[in-house]
Design an enzyme around this catalytic site. Structure first.
Site, short mmCIF file in Angstrom:
data_model
loop_
_atom_site.label_atom_id
_atom_site.label_comp_id
_atom_site.label_asym_id
_atom_site.label_seq_id
_atom_site.Cartn_x
_atom_site.Cartn_y
_atom_site.Cartn_z
N SER A 199 11.34 6.54 8.44
CA SER A 199 10.79 6.43 9.68
C SER A 199 11.25 4.87 10.18
CB SER A 199 9.23 6.23 9.77
OG SER A 199 8.74 5.87 11.05
N CYS A 226 3.23 8.61 1.25
CA CYS A 226 3.73 7.73 2.19
C CYS A 226 3.86 6.28 1.45
CB CYS A 226 2.85 7.29 3.49
SG CYS A 226 3.43 6.14 4.56
N CYS A 264 4.85 -4.67 16.25
CA CYS A 264 4.33 -3.74 17.01
C CYS A 264 2.97 -3.86 17.51
CB CYS A 264 4.56 -2.35 16.60
SG CYS A 264 6.14 -1.88 16.36
N GLY A 311 6.10 -2.18 6.59
CA GLY A 311 7.27 -2.65 6.53
C GLY A 311 8.38 -1.62 7.61
N GLU A 312 9.56 -2.16 8.05
CA GLU A 312 10.53 -1.65 8.58
C GLU A 312 11.62 -1.06 7.58
OE1 GLU A 312 13.12 0.42 10.30
OE2 GLU A 312 11.48 -0.05 11.87
N CYS A 321 -2.37 2.03 7.50
CA CYS A 321 -1.50 1.20 7.05
C CYS A 321 -2.02 -0.09 7.38
CB CYS A 321 -0.25 1.44 7.51
SG CYS A 321 1.01 0.53 6.71
N SER A 354 10.03 6.08 15.47
CA SER A 354 8.53 5.64 16.34
C SER A 354 8.94 5.20 17.71
CB SER A 354 8.06 4.58 15.42
OG SER A 354 6.48 4.21 15.98
N LEU A 355 8.44 6.34 18.58
CA LEU A 355 9.06 6.15 20.08
C LEU A 355 7.78 5.53 20.78
CD1 LEU A 355 11.56 6.80 21.53
CD2 LEU A 355 10.47 8.78 22.37
N ASN A 356 6.76 6.16 21.09
CA ASN A 356 5.54 5.47 21.70
C ASN A 356 5.49 4.94 22.91
OD1 ASN A 356 4.59 5.78 18.94
ND2 ASN A 356 5.58 3.76 18.06
N GLU A 397 0.72 -1.09 -0.13
CA GLU A 397 0.06 0.05 -0.02
C GLU A 397 0.97 1.21 0.03
OE1 GLU A 397 -3.53 -1.78 2.98
OE2 GLU A 397 -2.22 -0.27 3.79
N CYS A 409 5.65 -7.05 7.88
CA CYS A 409 6.57 -6.46 8.68
C CYS A 409 6.84 -7.31 10.01
CB CYS A 409 6.07 -5.28 9.43
SG CYS A 409 7.26 -4.29 10.43
N ASN A 416 -5.34 4.86 15.93
CA ASN A 416 -6.48 4.79 14.78
C ASN A 416 -6.90 3.13 15.35
OD1 ASN A 416 -8.03 4.13 12.75
ND2 ASN A 416 -6.80 5.01 11.28
N CYS A 461 -0.02 -1.93 15.49
CA CYS A 461 0.25 -1.52 14.17
C CYS A 461 -0.47 -2.73 13.46
CB CYS A 461 1.62 -1.56 13.84
SG CYS A 461 1.89 -1.20 12.15
#
Length: 341
Positions: A189, A105, A116, A157-158, A330, A211-213, A92, A112, A287, A119
């Site tokens: 990212s 994006c 996470c 993906g990373e 995503c 991406s901390l979170n 995507e 991935c 989300n 995600c």
């Protein structure tokens, strides 16, 4: 013999391929401009190359292309693209329109491996890395219909787990003879692969988003398993060393999840963690999606968190949710369509 895909080559690699076939290296620049500035999808279009050379190229090489299988358009203008690859897998891309620029994006992997918890893409698991061509062709495909000003590798993906292909794609995206994006308008990212972060910084000039979170290793271990390998202390030390051109900042992405990481204590810890790093902070309301028990934070919690960071003199943006009426998060479009098959 399989034909090589010229879109898997950086300009330097393409020049080597051309020279290896007995032609002048400068021809690579001509071909690059046809591929990325004129959108050529066949060698016959390259009219400043001799007919004999075009035939030779067609015998040994090919030009890949992507066309969206599905495009969903939101009422706010957000466009979600589903691309089907040659092996049947899907990825995507999302175009986010803004007043003075469109941000695209793009994805770097099918699925991935980061897992996470918040995600949706992580629920697909990793299928494979994308090739250089599959990464840049997302940009080429969208540019055919709308202007694109910014590129973020923040899709499926990373990116740092597919570092070789990503670096090559970034060189094509920012090349003056390629897609001609300013390095100021390209962002990578990462969830926090520390050794690869160092390699990225030494190899190309791009903006960095992390991406901390979470503000404790205990919570980040739980919601982002990569933290068990590279805990916050190591990640933030790598961020401090990341080479930034003058007047550029690292962006820390922070997904706010109700009653998990959205308290004023979290905000205080976040300030302590990132102090001393030239940075800005993007707050993103979680989300909600099927199969995940996490919930979107209240508006009050978002506002309090945002204000605390502002009061501590950080540049902070609370990102508005976009594409809510389509599968814009995503993995949502891929997940919905895969279920229908």
């Amino acid at each position: 013999m399989d034909k090589v895909d010229l879109k898997n080559y950086s300009l330097e690699e393409l020049a080597g391929f051309i020279a290896g076939n007995g032609k002048e290296r400068y021809r690579a620049r001509q071909i690059f401009k046809w591929l990325y500035q004129k959108g050529a999808v066949s060698f016959e279009e390259m009219t400043n190359l001799s007919k004999d050379f075009r035939r030779e190229l067609a015998d040994t090489a090919r030009i890949s292309d992507l066309a969206p299988e599905v495009v969903e358009v939101s009422q706010d203008g957000t466009r979600k693209y589903l691309f089907r690859l040659d092996d049947g897998n899907t990825i995507e891309s999302v175009l986010i329109p803004e007043e003075d620029r469109n941000t695209l994006c793009i994805s770097s992997q099918v699925g991935c491996a980061m897992a996470c918890e918040f995600c949706l893409t992580g629920s697909f698991n990793l299928v494979r890395n994308l090739s250089t061509a599959e990464i840049v062709n997302q940009v080429c495909a969208v540019k055919k219909e709308v202007e694109v000003k910014n590129i973020v590798l923040m899709g499926m993906g990373e990116p740092l787990a597919n570092l070789e292909q990503v670096i090559r794609a970034l060189r094509i995206i920012t090349c003056d003879d390629g897609l001609q994006f300013s390095t100021r308008r390209v962002t990578v990212s990462t969830a926090g692969l520390v050794p690869e972060l160092d390699t990225l910084g030494r190899s190309v000039t791009v903006n960095l988003a992390v991406s901390l979170n979470a503000t404790t290793d205990e919570l980040r271990d739980r919601i982002m398993p990569i933290n068990r390998a590279y805990p916050l202390k190591e990640l933030l030390a790598a961020c401090k060393k990341f080479p930034l051109p003058a007047r550029r900042y690292i962006t820390f992405e922070y997904v706010l999840i109700r009653d998990l990481n959205d308290s004023i204590d979290d905000a205080r810890r976040l300030v302590r963690l990132v102090s001393g790093i030239p940075c800005k902070i993007n707050l993103i309301a979680f989300n909600e999606h099927e199969g995940c028990t996490f919930r979107k934070p209240t508006q009050e919690a978002i506002d309090i968190f945002h204000k605390y960071l502002l009061d501590k003199h950080f540049t902070v943006i609370t990102r508005a949710s976009r594409g809510g009426d389509i599968s814009a998060a995503c993995g949502q479009l891929k997940g919905r369509l895969d279920k229908a098959v």
